[in-house]
Design an enzyme around this catalytic site. Structure first.
Site, short mmCIF file in Angstrom:
data_model
loop_
_atom_site.label_atom_id
_atom_site.label_comp_id
_atom_site.label_asym_id
_atom_site.label_seq_id
_atom_site.Cartn_x
_atom_site.Cartn_y
_atom_site.Cartn_z
CB SER A 96 -0.81 0.20 1.29
OG SER A 96 -1.44 1.18 1.35
CE1 TYR A 109 -4.10 -1.59 5.18
CE2 TYR A 109 -3.51 0.78 4.59
CZ TYR A 109 -3.90 -0.62 4.23
OH TYR A 109 -3.95 -1.04 2.87
#
Length: 198
Positions: A96, A109
């Site tokens: 990501s 995250y």
């Protein structure tokens, strides 16, 4: 899977919980039983119930570690011995851009995605001349990402930002690009994001 079949391909599936090592191993075993080998393992499972650290959503933190980090490792554990025996194989790990640009509400995250990035690079360095390893870091993609966000303010802000999101097909094309390169070409990192994403 229907799109694969409509295009004349073959698609197999089994329920797989990436937090269970045996499930991931069973998925790899199915590929080998069906086709005699495994050429590529794409680790795409991930969750992002983001929110402020002050919310102390420890269960969400643990779930992100279990899926985003341990799930990735279980895929490596299942496929690496097979790839070594075959003397060929390609890991494609979906990471990501949150692991590249750290922003508020995404600390855990981003940490899991950075762990994935570190694991991916370490695996690449250890792979030697026979295996390939690619990390793909997508930005905003049209997925169910916001479904797991329980903090209403964080969810609303993320849903607003998702207006610029790109299609998942763009990520699939990036993976296909890395996979279709000649065997001696290793595409290490791909970053793909909407043109409007800062």
């Amino acid at each position: 899977m229907s799109r694969i079949r409509e295009a004349g391909g073959e698609a197999l599936s089994i329920p797989t919980d990436v937090t269970r090592r045996a499930d991931v191993q069973a998925l790899v075993d199915l590929a080998v039983a069906s086709h005699g080998r495994l050429d590529v393992l794409i680790s795409n499972a991930g969750i992002g119930p983001i929110g402020p650290l002050d919310d102390l959503r420890v269960d969400d933190w643990e779930a992100m570690v279990d899926i985003n980090v341990k799930g990735l490792l279980y895929g490596i554990a299942a496929a690496l011995p097979l790839f070594r025996a075959q003397k060929v194989g390609h890991f494609v790990n979906i990471l990501s851009t949150s692991g590249i640009k750290i922003v508020p509400d995404q600390a855990v995250y981003a940490a899991t995605k950075n762990a994935g990035r570190t694991i991916t690079e370490g695996l690449r360095q250890e792979s030697g001349p026979d295996l390939r390893v690619t990390g793909i870091s997508p930005g905003m993609v049209k997925t169910e990402f916001t479904d797991g966000i329980s903090d209403p303010d964080t969810r609303a802000a993320m849903e607003e930002r998702m207006a610029i999101a790109i299609s998942p097909d763009a990520v699939a094309r990036a993976a296909a690009y890395a996979i279709e390169q000649p065997a001696n070409v290793d595409v290490g990192d791909i970053v793909i994001r909407p043109t409007a994403q800062g």
